[in-house]
Design a protein around this motif. Sequence first.
Motif, mmCIF file in Angstrom:
data_model
loop_
_atom_site.group_PDB
_atom_site.id
_atom_site.type_symbol
_atom_site.label_atom_id
_atom_site.label_comp_id
_atom_site.label_asym_id
_atom_site.label_seq_id
_atom_site.Cartn_x
_atom_site.Cartn_y
_atom_site.Cartn_z
ATOM 1 N N ALA A 155 0.832 -1.214 0.000
ATOM 2 C CA ALA A 155 0.000 0.000 0.000
ATOM 3 C C ALA A 155 0.864 1.261 0.000
ATOM 4 N N GLY A 156 2.045 1.179 -0.607
ATOM 5 C CA GLY A 156 2.906 2.360 -0.740
ATOM 6 C C GLY A 156 2.449 3.219 -1.916
ATOM 7 N N PRO A 157 3.303 4.130 -2.379
ATOM 8 C CA PRO A 157 2.908 5.042 -3.466
ATOM 9 C C PRO A 157 2.502 4.310 -4.752
ATOM 10 N N VAL A 158 3.219 3.240 -5.109
ATOM 11 C CA VAL A 158 2.895 2.528 -6.355
ATOM 12 C C VAL A 158 1.571 1.784 -6.211
ATOM 13 N N GLY A 159 1.392 1.070 -5.089
ATOM 14 C CA GLY A 159 0.152 0.335 -4.855
ATOM 15 C C GLY A 159 -1.046 1.273 -4.760
ATOM 16 N N THR A 160 -0.841 2.414 -4.108
ATOM 17 C CA THR A 160 -1.940 3.376 -3.968
ATOM 18 C C THR A 160 -2.348 3.944 -5.323
ATOM 19 N N SER A 161 -1.352 4.297 -6.121
ATOM 20 C CA SER A 161 -1.662 4.814 -7.459
ATOM 21 C C SER A 161 -2.364 3.750 -8.302
ATOM 22 N N ALA A 162 -1.883 2.502 -8.208
ATOM 23 C CA ALA A 162 -2.523 1.402 -8.950
ATOM 24 C C ALA A 162 -3.982 1.269 -8.516
ATOM 25 N N ALA A 163 -4.235 1.439 -7.207
ATOM 26 C CA ALA A 163 -5.610 1.304 -6.700
ATOM 27 C C ALA A 163 -6.531 2.356 -7.327
ATOM 28 N N PHE A 164 -6.039 3.587 -7.458
ATOM 29 C CA PHE A 164 -6.870 4.633 -8.077
ATOM 30 C C PHE A 164 -7.181 4.287 -9.541
ATOM 31 N N SER A 165 -6.181 3.742 -10.232
ATOM 32 C CA SER A 165 -6.452 3.340 -11.626
ATOM 33 C C SER A 165 -7.439 2.178 -11.672
ATOM 34 N N LEU A 166 -7.264 1.207 -10.769
ATOM 35 C CA LEU A 166 -8.181 0.052 -10.752
ATOM 36 C C LEU A 166 -9.606 0.499 -10.444
ATOM 37 N N GLU A 188 -8.978 4.502 3.207
ATOM 38 C CA GLU A 188 -9.538 5.839 3.453
ATOM 39 C C GLU A 188 -9.425 6.731 2.209
ATOM 40 N N LYS A 189 -8.257 6.651 1.540
ATOM 41 C CA LYS A 189 -8.066 7.490 0.341
ATOM 42 C C LYS A 189 -9.088 7.129 -0.738
ATOM 43 N N LEU A 190 -9.339 5.841 -0.908
ATOM 44 C CA LEU A 190 -10.288 5.419 -1.948
ATOM 45 C C LEU A 190 -11.732 5.706 -1.517
ATOM 46 N N ARG A 191 -11.966 5.693 -0.195
ATOM 47 C CA ARG A 191 -13.316 6.003 0.296
ATOM 48 C C ARG A 191 -13.685 7.434 -0.095
ATOM 49 N N LYS A 192 -12.692 8.316 -0.148
ATOM 50 C CA LYS A 192 -12.967 9.718 -0.508
ATOM 51 C C LYS A 192 -13.494 9.840 -1.940
ATOM 52 N N ILE A 193 -13.178 8.865 -2.784
ATOM 53 C CA ILE A 193 -13.788 8.879 -4.121
ATOM 54 C C ILE A 193 -14.933 7.854 -4.184
ATOM 55 N N GLU A 194 -15.425 7.503 -2.981
ATOM 56 C CA GLU A 194 -16.564 6.601 -2.835
ATOM 57 C C GLU A 194 -16.306 5.241 -3.460
ATOM 58 N N TYR A 195 -15.088 4.724 -3.210
ATOM 59 C CA TYR A 195 -14.741 3.397 -3.712
ATOM 60 C C TYR A 195 -14.359 2.495 -2.543
#
Length: 273
Positions: A155-166, A188-195
């Motif tokens: 869940a570092g920068p690469v994993g987090t960015s991948a999650a937003f793309s997914l 939490e970061k993805l919850r902010k975009i309701e994911y």
Amino acid sequence: MTRLKEDDIDEISANLSNYDNELVKKTGYLLSELAEYAVCADFDKLKSQSIQVAVIPMTCGQGIIGGFGESVVSIVKHLGFKAWITDSPDAGGVAEAVQNGADVLFMADDLRFVAINLRTGVISDNGDATGKGYAAGLERMNKGLQEKEVLILGAGPVGTSAAFSLARYKAKIFIFDPDLSASRTLVEKLRKIEYTVNVETNLDQALKHHHLIIDACPADNVILRHHLREDTQIAAPGIPLGVESAMIEQISPRLLHDPLQLGVAVMMFEVLK
Ligand code: 2YJ
């Protein structure tokens, strides 16, 4: 963040055509096409403009990695742009790049690797770009990820960015990180975009269950023989590769993994956006 070694990158320049052939077999896309796809744009017009790229060696921290600047230059040239390494490193290199008409700068220290578009002020970070590129690669390998389960390791920068793309590809995202608080931060970061992101807490169980994997963690020997199925597909930006070494050849037709190419290509197209 893993520091690249000369051995990781010494064959990049000579093998870019071969890299493209392998990437087309796996994703249907050339490196330039996949990078464009990852940042949702068509840059044919920009490509035809005369964009000049300077790569500036950085001596701070652990210093220059032999072949790093040359590899970045070769990747950027392979995408169709003019690129060179500055003679001077560091601040002198920045001055030299600007004096010689560079539009885009690439530079990396031990913590960050960035591209900066001097015309627009747009900045692309390698970790972020790499996550986008590998998520796009996995999506293309699958001809879409809508409603498909994808496990992200790390869940570092690469994993987090991948999650937003997914999330953009409407995948069902699962995250495993040995640091549970890192997983929760990503949730939490993805919850902010309701994911919704699901947290896995048992790595072995998670790897037995999931067969679409983004390996964005810097650990080897994590994905083992008994985790791999005939339909397993792995997009692995993490260095070193997490797949058990005895299994790499077998999984290679369904494995995306490189030390630099896809991340740099996405950075280049991202700063032109
Ligand atoms: O200019 C140089 O030759 C060096 N200062 C390059 C340093 C390269 N930086 C790293 O290896 C970082 N750990 C980040 C690499 C990210 C690759 N995904």
